[in-house]
Design a protein around this motif. Structure first.
Motif, PDB file in Angstrom:
ATOM      1  N   PRO A 181      -7.894 -18.207  41.049  1.00 25.47           N
ATOM      2  CA  PRO A 181      -9.056 -18.146  41.933  1.00 25.47           C
ATOM      3  C   PRO A 181     -10.137 -19.108  41.463  1.00 25.47           C
ATOM      4  CG  PRO A 181      -8.834 -16.119  40.650  1.00 25.47           C
ATOM      5  CD  PRO A 181      -7.654 -16.980  40.335  1.00 25.47           C
ATOM      6  N   HIS A 182     -10.876 -19.663  42.392  1.00 25.16           N
ATOM      7  CA  HIS A 182     -11.952 -20.584  42.058  1.00 25.16           C
ATOM      8  C   HIS A 182     -13.160 -19.807  41.578  1.00 25.16           C
ATOM      9  CE1 HIS A 182      -9.224 -23.170  43.995  1.00 25.16           C
ATOM     10  NE2 HIS A 182     -10.071 -24.133  44.292  1.00 25.16           N
ATOM     11  N   ARG A 183     -13.788 -20.292  40.541  1.00 20.40           N
ATOM     12  CA  ARG A 183     -15.002 -19.652  40.040  1.00 20.40           C
ATOM     13  C   ARG A 183     -16.201 -20.441  40.529  1.00 20.40           C
ATOM     14  NH1 ARG A 183     -14.500 -18.522  33.797  1.00 20.40           N
ATOM     15  NH2 ARG A 183     -16.694 -18.164  34.233  1.00 20.40           N
ATOM     16  N   THR A 184     -17.218 -19.748  40.871  1.00 21.94           N
ATOM     17  CA  THR A 184     -18.450 -20.419  41.272  1.00 21.94           C
ATOM     18  C   THR A 184     -19.386 -20.484  40.067  1.00 21.94           C
ATOM     19  OG1 THR A 184     -19.402 -18.327  42.013  1.00 21.94           O
ATOM     20  CG2 THR A 184     -18.291 -19.647  43.662  1.00 21.94           C
TER      21      THR A 184
END
Length: 70
Positions: free
Chosen positions: A65-68
């Motif tokens: 998952p992409h982290r912000t």
């Protein structure tokens, strides 16, 4: 028969339905479309089409998952 020839072979009727159901079972058990394509000598698109015709609910694409940034 070479893999290239086999990948372009069309299966129809009851044979196609059986192949689609076999692929569906394997996909539902966790196999990826790419792994199924390699195993059967079919293209990714061909396997995807057979799975769609068999009524598969496709999983979302994998990866982390992409982290912000906060």
């Amino acid at each position: 028969m070479s893999n290239k020839t086999q990948a372009r072979r069309r299966t129809s009727g009851p044979d196609r339905d059986k192949v689609a159901q076999d692929l569906k079972k394997k996909y539902d058990s966790g196999a990826s479309i790419r792994a199924l394509a390699e195993e059967t000598g079919r293209s990714y698109g061909g396997v995807h089409r057979l799975l769609a015709d068999a009524g598969v609910t496709f999983r979302s694409r994998g990866g982390a998952p992409h982290r912000t940034e906060s």
